[in-house]
Design a protein around this motif. Structure first.
Motif, PDB file in Angstrom:
ATOM      1  N   TRP A 116       0.815  -1.220   0.000  1.00 45.15           N
ATOM      2  CA  TRP A 116       0.000   0.000   0.000  1.00 45.15           C
ATOM      3  C   TRP A 116       0.853   1.276   0.000  1.00 45.15           C
ATOM      4  CZ3 TRP A 116      -1.690  -3.439   4.248  1.00 45.15           C
ATOM      5  CH2 TRP A 116      -2.771  -4.241   3.874  1.00 45.15           C
ATOM      6  N   GLU A 271       0.231 -11.554  -4.535  1.00 47.13           N
ATOM      7  CA  GLU A 271       0.704 -11.308  -5.894  1.00 47.13           C
ATOM      8  C   GLU A 271      -0.163 -12.008  -6.939  1.00 47.13           C
ATOM      9  OE1 GLU A 271       4.663 -12.206  -8.665  1.00 47.13           O
ATOM     10  OE2 GLU A 271       4.677 -12.687  -6.530  1.00 47.13           O
ATOM     11  N   MET A 274      -3.506 -10.373  -7.423  1.00 47.64           N
ATOM     12  CA  MET A 274      -3.338  -9.102  -8.135  1.00 47.64           C
ATOM     13  C   MET A 274      -3.169  -9.346  -9.631  1.00 47.64           C
ATOM     14  SD  MET A 274      -3.582  -6.183  -6.608  1.00 47.64           S
ATOM     15  CE  MET A 274      -2.637  -5.103  -7.694  1.00 47.64           C
ATOM     16  N   LYS A 275      -2.367 -10.354 -10.002  1.00 48.58           N
ATOM     17  CA  LYS A 275      -2.128 -10.650 -11.413  1.00 48.58           C
ATOM     18  C   LYS A 275      -3.375 -11.213 -12.095  1.00 48.58           C
ATOM     19  CE  LYS A 275       2.880 -11.247 -11.127  1.00 48.58           C
ATOM     20  NZ  LYS A 275       4.045 -12.159 -11.235  1.00 48.58           N
ATOM     21  N   GLY A 277      -6.160  -9.960 -11.515  1.00 51.75           N
ATOM     22  CA  GLY A 277      -7.037  -8.799 -11.640  1.00 51.75           C
ATOM     23  C   GLY A 277      -8.077  -8.680 -10.537  1.00 51.75           C
ATOM     24  N   ALA A 279      -8.071  -7.214  -7.351  1.00 51.57           N
ATOM     25  CA  ALA A 279      -7.330  -6.359  -6.423  1.00 51.57           C
ATOM     26  C   ALA A 279      -7.920  -6.372  -5.012  1.00 51.57           C
ATOM     27  CB  ALA A 279      -7.284  -4.930  -6.956  1.00 51.57           C
ATOM     28  N   SER A 280      -9.250  -6.446  -4.911  1.00 50.41           N
ATOM     29  CA  SER A 280      -9.871  -6.430  -3.588  1.00 50.41           C
ATOM     30  C   SER A 280      -9.462  -7.646  -2.767  1.00 50.41           C
ATOM     31  CB  SER A 280     -11.394  -6.382  -3.727  1.00 50.41           C
ATOM     32  OG  SER A 280     -11.864  -7.492  -4.486  1.00 50.41           O
ATOM     33  N   ALA A 282      -6.710  -9.322  -3.163  1.00 51.50           N
ATOM     34  CA  ALA A 282      -5.297  -9.145  -2.852  1.00 51.50           C
ATOM     35  C   ALA A 282      -5.113  -8.269  -1.619  1.00 51.50           C
ATOM     36  CB  ALA A 282      -4.566  -8.546  -4.051  1.00 51.50           C
ATOM     37  N   SER A 283      -5.909  -7.193  -1.537  1.00 44.23           N
ATOM     38  CA  SER A 283      -5.811  -6.292  -0.383  1.00 44.23           C
ATOM     39  C   SER A 283      -6.224  -6.991   0.902  1.00 44.23           C
ATOM     40  CB  SER A 283      -6.676  -5.048  -0.602  1.00 44.23           C
ATOM     41  OG  SER A 283      -6.158  -4.243  -1.646  1.00 44.23           O
TER      42      SER A 283
END
Length: 462
Positions: A116, A271, A274-275, A277, A279-280, A282-283
């Motif tokens: 972040w 990771e 995230m890759k 797609g 993102a939520s 991943a967070s």
């Protein structure tokens, strides 16, 4: 001066979650990236084998812990059933191991926060974690038990959710455009064993670090309300839970994404999502890995303080380490351990790039020494208590003594494998120096004890 003792403030649910949570930390959430690179999809096989052998170690320790539940755990057992030097060695090596694991946890927390805040120096989150965990461990054992319970619960629930969500993506494609990913990634990039059996053997090194901490269940015996019930229950559940969480999560990761594209920039859990797609997700997972770091370091400091306390009771550490607060916390052990661990904050400022892998290698060799000594001590324990008491044991080691010898051979194989890995050779060089320091310390302690005994004897004569 009023003396205080440790308090049995850990309940059944605390023991259960500590036993599970202490094995789920940086070794899984960050170290698994190295394991995947070494073994490819066969990382699934690596964790199965590693899980079986660590279960044998914990089972051996459990037999002794139920028979004699003490805070010193296998240091006390080695001292009582094997000899003074093995007790001295195992206690101080255990302390050293958890110092290294604590340093490893602090060294990576900044990497997670950089997800972040990429410009934040990695040593700052490490310092915050260091101060927070020390404050908790200086309160009381019930506070530790509650915090560790909820921290471990968060990790467990998150991994279950990740496995379920990952399976949904793999077989339905929900979340990634509706196209099922399928099982192709397990075989399309060099096969299931892309680096052969040798790659799997090398991966056992990182797997060993990942499973470090499962033996903490023996330390909790000294503060468990009903150790004869809670310790066997916790240990019996370890193998199934670890295999589900480790093997299940590894299956999902290497199936979701090509194994050879997993990097070391952060947790592969974060990771990969995230890759993909997402993102939520991943967070959320990054929050979880931060919780895991906190929880693992919290357990390490708890364990280290109790080990120093036990060593001091044995006369194998300075007597000031026997000091316990009114709340039942061995605060001298907490502060002494933290003084050493705090060095990593400075190291993180100077050499952040390869700090984690160097510390991980040192922690791994220390863990191997611990586990081999547990297995040998349990053999000595059986011989020491005699056949009648062995027959009356309510909780026993499986396949004794053959399982002991096979497990010892497995751990020695890992030590040999470390010699072939450049980043891990530093541990092979440090281990003899550390063992020599323990040997010298033991003989200094023996010499001083003899001098004191002679002085007392002379005073009595006069």
């Amino acid at each position: 001066m009023e003396e205080h003792n440790l308090k049995r403030g850990l309940k059944d649910r605390h023991i259960q979650m500590i036993a599970l949570g202490c094995a789920i930390g940086t070794g899984l959430f960050y170290g698994s990236a190295s394991t995947i690179q070494l073994a490819g999809p066969a990382v699934i096989f690596s964790y199965i084998i590693g899980g079986i052998f660590i279960y044998l170690v914990v089972r051996a320790l459990g037999e002794m812990s139920v028979y004699n539940p003490v805070a010193g755990s296998f240091s006390t057992y080695a001292y009582d059933y094997w000899g003074e030097f093995p007790g001295f060695l195992s206690g101080w090596n255990y302390w050293f191991n958890y110092i290294a694991i604590s340093m490893a946890e602090i060294s990576v927390v900044g990497i997670y926060v950089n997800f972040w805040l990429p410009d934040l120096p990695v040593w700052i989150p490490g310092l915050i974690l260091f101060l927070l965990v020390n404050a908790i461990n200086l309160s009381n054992v019930k506070a530790f038990g509650e915090i560790e319970f909820w921290g471990a619960l968060v990790k467990v629930m998150a991994i279950i959710a990740m496995i379920v969500f990952g399976m949904v993506i793999i077989f339905t494609g929900i979340g990634v455009g509706g196209q099922p990913i399928g099982l192709g990634n397990l075989f399309n990039y060099g096969g299931f064993f892309p680096n052969g059996i040798y790659g799997v053997i090398l991966s056992f090194v990182v797997v060993t670090f990942a499973f470090g901490g499962t033996e903490l269940i023996g330390i909790t015996a000294g503060e468990a309300e009903n150790p004869s019930k809670t310790i066997p229950k916790a240990i019996n559940l370890i193998i199934g839970r670890i295999l589900i969480f480790y093997v299940g999560s590894m299956f999902v990761l290497v199936t979701l994404y090509p194994w050879n594209q997993v990097g070391m920039a952060g947790s592969p859990f974060v990771e990969i999502f995230m890759k993909l797609g997402i993102a939520s997700a991943a967070s959320v997972l990054n929050v979880i890995v931060l919780t895991a770091v906190f929880s693992t370091y919290n357990s390490c400091l708890y364990s280290n303080a109790r080990m120093l306390y036990a060593l001091a009771l044995q006369g194998n550490a300075p007597s000031f380490l026997k000091k316990v607060s009114k709340q039942g916390v061995p605060y001298a052990g907490v502060l002494c351990s933290s003084l050493i661990v705090g060095i990593v904050v400075i190291m993180n400022m100077l050499i952040p790039q390869k700090l984690f892998i160097y510390i991980m290698s040192v922690a791994t060799i220390a863990a191997l020494i611990n586990w081999v000594m547990i297995l040998i001590t349990q053999i000595k324990f059986r011989k020491k208590i005699g056949t009648e008491k062995v027959a009356a044991l309510g909780y026993k080691m499986l396949f004794y003594p053959y399982a002991n010898y096979i497990a010892i051979a497995y751990f020695l194989m890992i030590a040999v494998a470390m010699c072939t890995m450049p980043d891990y050779r530093i541990a092979i060089m440090i281990a003899p120096i550390w063992l020599l320091m323990i040997f010298i310390g033991y003989h200094i302690k023996k010499k001083n004890s003899t001098l004191i005994e002679n002085a007392v004897a002379n005073d009595n004569k006069n």
